[in-house]
Design an enzyme around this catalytic site. Structure first.
Site, PDB file in Angstrom:
ATOM      1  N   SER A 136      -2.800   2.127  -7.695  1.00  0.00           N
ATOM      2  CA  SER A 136      -2.508   2.516  -8.285  1.00  0.00           C
ATOM      3  C   SER A 136      -1.279   2.598  -9.317  1.00  0.00           C
ATOM      4  O   SER A 136      -0.715   1.173  -8.686  1.00  0.00           O
ATOM      5  CB  SER A 136      -1.856   3.885  -7.969  1.00  0.00           C
ATOM      6  OG  SER A 136      -2.034   4.970  -9.172  1.00  0.00           O
ATOM      7  N   TYR A 150       3.991  10.201  -4.334  1.00  0.00           N
ATOM      8  CA  TYR A 150       2.611   8.875  -4.489  1.00  0.00           C
ATOM      9  C   TYR A 150       2.587   8.277  -4.660  1.00  0.00           C
ATOM     10  O   TYR A 150       2.064   7.030  -4.124  1.00  0.00           O
ATOM     11  CB  TYR A 150       1.382  10.340  -5.067  1.00  0.00           C
ATOM     12  CG  TYR A 150       0.545   9.283  -5.807  1.00  0.00           C
ATOM     13  CD1 TYR A 150      -0.508   9.541  -4.844  1.00  0.00           C
ATOM     14  CD2 TYR A 150       0.019   8.960  -7.080  1.00  0.00           C
ATOM     15  CE1 TYR A 150      -2.352   8.854  -5.390  1.00  0.00           C
ATOM     16  CE2 TYR A 150      -0.675   8.265  -7.066  1.00  0.00           C
ATOM     17  CZ  TYR A 150      -1.583   8.483  -6.481  1.00  0.00           C
ATOM     18  OH  TYR A 150      -3.120   7.438  -6.747  1.00  0.00           O
TER      19      TYR A 150
HETATM   20  N1  NAP Z   1      -8.724   9.281 -10.678  1.00  0.00           N
HETATM   21  C1  NAP Z   1      -7.412   8.467 -10.523  1.00  0.00           C
HETATM   22  O1  NAP Z   1      -6.706   8.646 -11.836  1.00  0.00           O
HETATM   23  C2  NAP Z   1      -7.044   7.485 -10.119  1.00  0.00           C
HETATM   24  C3  NAP Z   1      -6.011   6.795  -9.858  1.00  0.00           C
HETATM   25  C4  NAP Z   1      -5.143   5.507  -9.696  1.00  0.00           C
HETATM   26  C5  NAP Z   1      -5.985   5.443  -8.134  1.00  0.00           C
HETATM   27  N2  NAP Z   1      -6.606   6.054  -7.692  1.00  0.00           N
HETATM   28  C6  NAP Z   1      -7.364   6.408  -6.497  1.00  0.00           C
HETATM   29  O2  NAP Z   1      -8.485   5.876  -6.281  1.00  0.00           O
HETATM   30  C7  NAP Z   1      -8.967   6.390  -5.122  1.00  0.00           C
HETATM   31  C8  NAP Z   1      -9.983   7.485  -4.957  1.00  0.00           C
HETATM   32  O3  NAP Z   1      -9.503   8.024  -5.844  1.00  0.00           O
HETATM   33  P1  NAP Z   1      -9.888   9.604  -6.425  1.00  0.00           P
HETATM   34  O4  NAP Z   1      -9.819   9.319  -8.015  1.00  0.00           O
HETATM   35  O5  NAP Z   1     -12.169   9.488  -6.501  1.00  0.00           O
HETATM   36  O6  NAP Z   1      -9.689  11.189  -6.162  1.00  0.00           O
HETATM   37  P2  NAP Z   1     -11.139  11.895  -4.651  1.00  0.00           P
HETATM   38  O7  NAP Z   1     -12.268  11.966  -6.643  1.00  0.00           O
HETATM   39  O8  NAP Z   1     -10.454  12.770  -5.374  1.00  0.00           O
HETATM   40  O9  NAP Z   1     -11.093  11.340  -3.784  1.00  0.00           O
HETATM   41  C9  NAP Z   1     -10.476  10.703  -2.910  1.00  0.00           C
HETATM   42  C10 NAP Z   1     -11.776  10.239  -2.156  1.00  0.00           C
HETATM   43  O10 NAP Z   1     -10.637   9.993  -0.949  1.00  0.00           O
HETATM   44  C11 NAP Z   1     -11.119  10.438   0.441  1.00  0.00           C
HETATM   45  N3  NAP Z   1      -9.932  11.651   1.346  1.00  0.00           N
HETATM   46  C12 NAP Z   1      -9.260  12.144   1.006  1.00  0.00           C
HETATM   47  N4  NAP Z   1      -8.360  12.481   2.619  1.00  0.00           N
HETATM   48  C13 NAP Z   1      -8.968  11.747   3.264  1.00  0.00           C
HETATM   49  C14 NAP Z   1      -9.099  11.619   4.422  1.00  0.00           C
HETATM   50  N5  NAP Z   1      -8.185  11.907   5.356  1.00  0.00           N
HETATM   51  N6  NAP Z   1      -9.664  10.538   4.978  1.00  0.00           N
HETATM   52  C15 NAP Z   1     -11.112  10.160   4.864  1.00  0.00           C
HETATM   53  N7  NAP Z   1     -11.287  10.351   4.038  1.00  0.00           N
HETATM   54  C16 NAP Z   1      -9.949  10.994   2.683  1.00  0.00           C
HETATM   55  C17 NAP Z   1     -11.849  12.083  -0.412  1.00  0.00           C
HETATM   56  O11 NAP Z   1     -12.878  12.169   1.140  1.00  0.00           O
HETATM   57  P3  NAP Z   1     -13.535  13.811   0.800  1.00  0.00           P
HETATM   58  O12 NAP Z   1     -13.890  14.227  -0.227  1.00  0.00           O
HETATM   59  O13 NAP Z   1     -13.598  14.261   2.043  1.00  0.00           O
HETATM   60  O14 NAP Z   1     -12.586  14.628   0.501  1.00  0.00           O
HETATM   61  C18 NAP Z   1     -12.418  11.262  -1.557  1.00  0.00           C
HETATM   62  O15 NAP Z   1     -13.682  10.643  -0.777  1.00  0.00           O
HETATM   63  C19 NAP Z   1      -8.010   6.884  -4.264  1.00  0.00           C
HETATM   64  O16 NAP Z   1      -6.985   5.783  -3.649  1.00  0.00           O
HETATM   65  C20 NAP Z   1      -6.500   7.548  -5.151  1.00  0.00           C
HETATM   66  O17 NAP Z   1      -5.211   7.272  -5.308  1.00  0.00           O
HETATM   67  C21 NAP Z   1      -7.120   7.357  -8.411  1.00  0.00           C
END
Ligand code: NAP
Length: 234
Positions: A136, A150
């Site tokens: 991130s 975070y």
């Molecule tokens: N959205 C943003 O603004 C943003 C910005 C920078 C970086 N990121 C990074 O991008 C990545 C994807 O995030 P996203 O935006 O798609 O968020 P999201 O919609 O909240 O999805 C998070 C994903 O992580 C999985 N997860 C959470 N806890 C887990 C666990 N204990 N074991 C296995 N899987 C788990 C969730 O699975 P479940 O469906 O089972 O909950 C979901 O598929 C993350 O690493 C996040 O930190 C996001």
């Protein structure tokens, strides 16, 4: 000789929704075979034998080796690893309990490191192996106290990618940290409504991940920051 895309296999964590789902679909559309590790069965459409799922929960280390092993059993190889699963926290480094620190490091850092270890022997056998860590921009700068726990975990995820990159250099394995700002997924729900329409789409990041995974060993890319707005450095 490099293998055609349709023979290549990528593992993507947390691909039942959000960014991971967009990455998995992007890879499948490009002809990759994809193994999803997620807590619930993904609904990505009809991909036949090209799509594999294994239950994976970052809080259950036994599910990591089981995922890698079942993906190899199904496809016989691993060419790409995408560490996408992650959790957010709005707790500061001073307010956090030890349990909260453990939880976010388990999911965002420790589990992807272990999965990479399990997949390492197979990545070494690939002629074009790539590891992508979704870190991130929060791992590169700390903007508020509330974002600081975070950010601490994502700075470690960023270092994990760099560490894997160094370990892989003599093994024919490249590694890249993808460092996005806000992406329009559930995780960015707290973003004000007037900004929601402007932030980075998951499909934008998925295109970048697919491109990185497709590059040959001659192109080492350490980090890719992706922002929806222009900041002084990013
Ligand atoms: N959205 C943003 O603004 C943003 C910005 C920078 C970086 N990121 C990074 O991008 C990545 C994807 O995030 P996203 O935006 O798609 O968020 P999201 O919609 O909240 O999805 C998070 C994903 O992580 C999985 N997860 C959470 N806890 C887990 C666990 N204990 N074991 C296995 N899987 C788990 C969730 O699975 P479940 O469906 O089972 O909950 C979901 O598929 C993350 O690493 C996040 O930190 C996001």
């Amino acid at each position: 000789m490099t293998l055609p895309t349709h023979s290549r296999v990528a593992l993507v964590s947390g691909a039942a929704r959000g960014l991971g789902k967009a990455i998995a679909v992007e890879l499948l559309q490009a002809g990759w075979r994809v193994s999803v590790g997620s807590r619930s069965q993904p609904n990505l459409g009809e991909w036949g034998d090209a799509l594999h799922w294994s239950p994976y929960d970052a809080r259950d280390p036994s599910s990591e080796a089981a995922w890698v092993n079942s993906a190899v059993e199904r496809f016989g190889r691993i060419d790409g690893l995408v560490h996408n699963a992650g959790i957010l926290s709005s707790t500061s480094v001073m307010a956090a309990t030890e349990a909260e620190v453990d939880e976010i490091f388990n999911v965002n850092v420790k589990s992807p490191r272990r999965i990479t270890q399990y997949a390492w022997p197979y990545l070494k056998q690939s002629d074009q192996a790539r590891v992508v860590v979704v870190a991130s921009l929060a791992g590169k700068r700390v903007r508020t106290a509330e974002a600081s726990l975070y950010a601490l975990s994502k700075a470690a995820a960023l270092s994990l990618a760099h560490g894997i990159r160094h370990c892989g250099d003599t093994e024919g394995i490249r590694a890249t940290a993808i460092c996005p700002g806000f992406i329009a997924t559930d995780m960015a729900q707290q973003v004000p409504a007037d900004i929601q329409a402007k932030i980075t789409r998951p499909e934008d990041v998925a295109t970048v991940v697919r491109t990185v995974l497709s590059l040959p060993f001659t192109a080492s890319i350490a980090e890719i920051p992706i922002n929806w707005q222009v900041e002084s450095e990013y």
